[in-house]
Design an enzyme around this catalytic site. Structure first.
Site, PDB file in Angstrom:
ATOM      1  N   SER A   1       0.852  -1.181   0.000  1.00 43.55           N
ATOM      2  CA  SER A   1       0.000   0.000   0.000  1.00 43.55           C
ATOM      3  C   SER A   1       0.885   1.227   0.000  1.00 43.55           C
ATOM      4  CB  SER A   1      -0.906   0.014   1.229  1.00 43.55           C
ATOM      5  OG  SER A   1      -0.226   0.625   2.305  1.00 43.55           O
ATOM      6  N   LYS A   2       0.276   2.341  -0.351  1.00 44.27           N
ATOM      7  CA  LYS A   2       1.073   3.574  -0.443  1.00 44.27           C
ATOM      8  C   LYS A   2       1.624   3.985   0.919  1.00 44.27           C
ATOM      9  CE  LYS A   2      -1.299   5.172  -4.501  1.00 44.27           C
ATOM     10  NZ  LYS A   2      -2.239   6.115  -5.071  1.00 44.27           N
ATOM     11  N   ARG A   3       1.030   3.448   1.962  1.00 47.54           N
ATOM     12  CA  ARG A   3       1.499   3.838   3.294  1.00 47.54           C
ATOM     13  C   ARG A   3       2.484   2.843   3.904  1.00 47.54           C
ATOM     14  NH1 ARG A   3      -2.922   6.711   2.811  1.00 47.54           N
ATOM     15  NH2 ARG A   3      -4.173   4.865   2.514  1.00 47.54           N
TER      16      ARG A   3
END
Ligand code: GLU
Length: 484
Positions: A254-256
């Site tokens: 995920s982008k995080r």
């Protein structure tokens, strides 16, 4: 030119270019180049709540840096522009009107409150909430009434009932979708801006896109898009959906996710090489079929094929990324690596913003010592700090070395000779070590380890003569004084 190969990367400008986006762009680019076709970058910015200023420009800058170059886009134009969705609203309008006129789309006047209420009822009945089809069959009289009330409609697509839509995916084969599971999805919001699922079809059709290669997260959108192609009587492009990229724990990246460096910009700042990143990224799903793992861009253009793209998720392996970059970095000319390391050394305050030619020469020597072992250029700072800091930390092992009995003799002799050197050069330092050897009767580890520890604080390191030379006489003497 009906059969021209034309592919596109169509980012929404919602953030930086990340690994997943770069892979999508790269695969589209390689496929286009492989088949002598065109590669287009189109900006899909109709979801205005998510748009981030300058994100499109930033993504394109990083694509260019990777060497993924386009033939048509917002910056250079092309025969099928404009290449930004928000500049294409008039085009979409025309096609929406056509669907409305043919009864293939309809206005929905339901208010937010009404939609929320419908949704809650569905949940209360234990159903999965579905898109509202409440106004599927609104009569002209009702419509007029709603208009008089000042309601602003959205536009829904009338999804054909009881149909199966088959995506013939070039990577995953046939994937079937039941039309009834879709619901009459929205194609145009009340503000007159079309949704992605509608705009993408119009754009791909008008831009004569032959192959759509994109992330797996779009697979479930594809039946909706097929319905729209069908409604217009257009032949859809070929589709290929790329499997997910997983992190090392096997979770969807995920982008995080902080276990992985996500953004191309970050790699660039850390001193990775674009060719290494491209080589690494292409292997997130593609393989040549052989053992070979190192591919130049030209080789990739010659060899890339969707048949060799895996259906299974790819795992992002940071160790391999570092290995790959090290492989490329070692093979760069020293000047290139120096140029890439310099900003990091300057930022650390190790080298002046306007370095003198002598300083540059010294940096060249230092970088040359570490070029073999660096994964990326930012690592030069910790690796080479011993050349720039006054104080160096000594670890357990290094302190142990200094406890050995011969050490005082060796260091005293070494210091005496260093002080006496008339010229401080690599050659003279080499000769000097021989002198110390003769004088103390010590050799090998017993001789070199104490000297290394005394002048660098470390028990291991690169070439000792070079290290002593690059440290410079005053720093060497300073450190000797501290140890004795
Ligand atoms: N704009 C979409 C995205 O950024 C691309 C969808 C597509 O390639 O069709 O995910």
């Amino acid at each position: 030119m009906a059969n021209e190969v034309r592919l596109r990367y169509a980012p929404s400008p919602t953030g930086h270019l990340h690994i997943g986006g770069a892979r999508t762009a790269l695969f589209n680019y390689l496929f286009a180049r492989r088949h002598g076709g065109k590669f287009i970058v189109r900006i899909e910015d109709t979801d205005q709540t998510r748009n981030v200023e300058n994100a499109a420009e930033e993504q394109m800058k990083n694509l260019k840096w990777l060497g993924v170059e386009w033939d048509e886009s917002v910056d250079i134009g092309g025969p099928y522009g404009p290449y930004r969705s928000m500049d294409r609203l008039d085009l979409y309008r025309k096609y929406i009107d056509q669907l409305l006129a043919e009864g293939k789309a309809y206005y929905c006047y339901a208010t937010k409150e009404e939609l929320d209420a419908e949704r809650e009822e569905q949940i209360a009945r234990g159903e999965t909430p579905k898109i509202s089809e409440k106004h599927r069959n609104v009569t002209p009289e009702q419509r007029e009434q709603y208009e008089r009330e000042g309601r602003v409609p959205s536009i829904h697509f009338r999804v054909p009932e009881n149909r199966v839509y088959v995506v013939n995916d070039l990577i995953r084969g046939e994937v079937k979708f039941d039309s009834d599971s879709t619901g009459d999805f929205v194609i145009c919001r009340p503000d007159g801006i079309p949704t992605y699922n509608f705009a993408v079809v119009i754009d791909d059709y008008l831009m004569k896109i032959s192959h759509v290669v994109r992330g797996e997260e779009h697979l479930s959108n594809t039946p909706r898009q097929l319905m729209i192609y069908e409604a217009f009587g257009w032949e859809p492009p070929k589709f290929a959906h790329l499997a997910l990229i997983l992190n090392q724990e096997g979770k969807k990246m995920s982008k995080r996710d902080e276990s992985i460096i996500q953004f191309i910009e970050q790699y660039r700042e850390l001193g990775f090489l674009p060719d290494a990143i491209v080589n690494f990224i292409v292997l997130l799903g593609w393989s040549s079929g052989g053992e070979e793992e190192i591919f130049s861009k030209q080789e990739l253009i010659e060899q890339f094929s969707l048949e060799r793209v895996s259906k299974a998720p790819a795992v992002f392996d940071t160790v391999k990324m570092n290995w790959m970059n090290n492989y490329y970095l070692k093979r760069q000319p020293l000047e290139t690596v120096v140029e890439m390391c310099l900003p990091h050394l300057q930022k650390a305050g190790f080298v002046d913003e306007q370095p003198t030619p002598q300083e540059i020469e010294r940096v060249q020597g230092i970088v040359a010592l570490y070029q073999e072992e660096m994964a990326y250029c930012a690592q030069i700072v910790p690796l080479a700090s011993l050349f720039f800091l006054d104080e160096v930390e000594m670890d357990e092992e290094a302190r142990g070395v200094l406890q050995e009995p011969q050490v005082p003799d060796v260091l005293a002799s070494f210091r005496k000779h260093i002080e006496a050197l008339s010229e401080y050069t690599v050659e003279s330092i080499k000769a000097l070590l021989k002198e110390v050897q003769k004088e103390t009767g010590q050799k090998g580890k017993a001789l070199f380890m104490p000297i290394r520890v005394a002048v660098t604080g470390q028990a291991h390191g690169r070439d000792l003569v070079q290290t002593i030379y690059l440290l410079g006489r005053s720093r060497v003497l300073e450190r000797l004084k501290r140890v004795v």
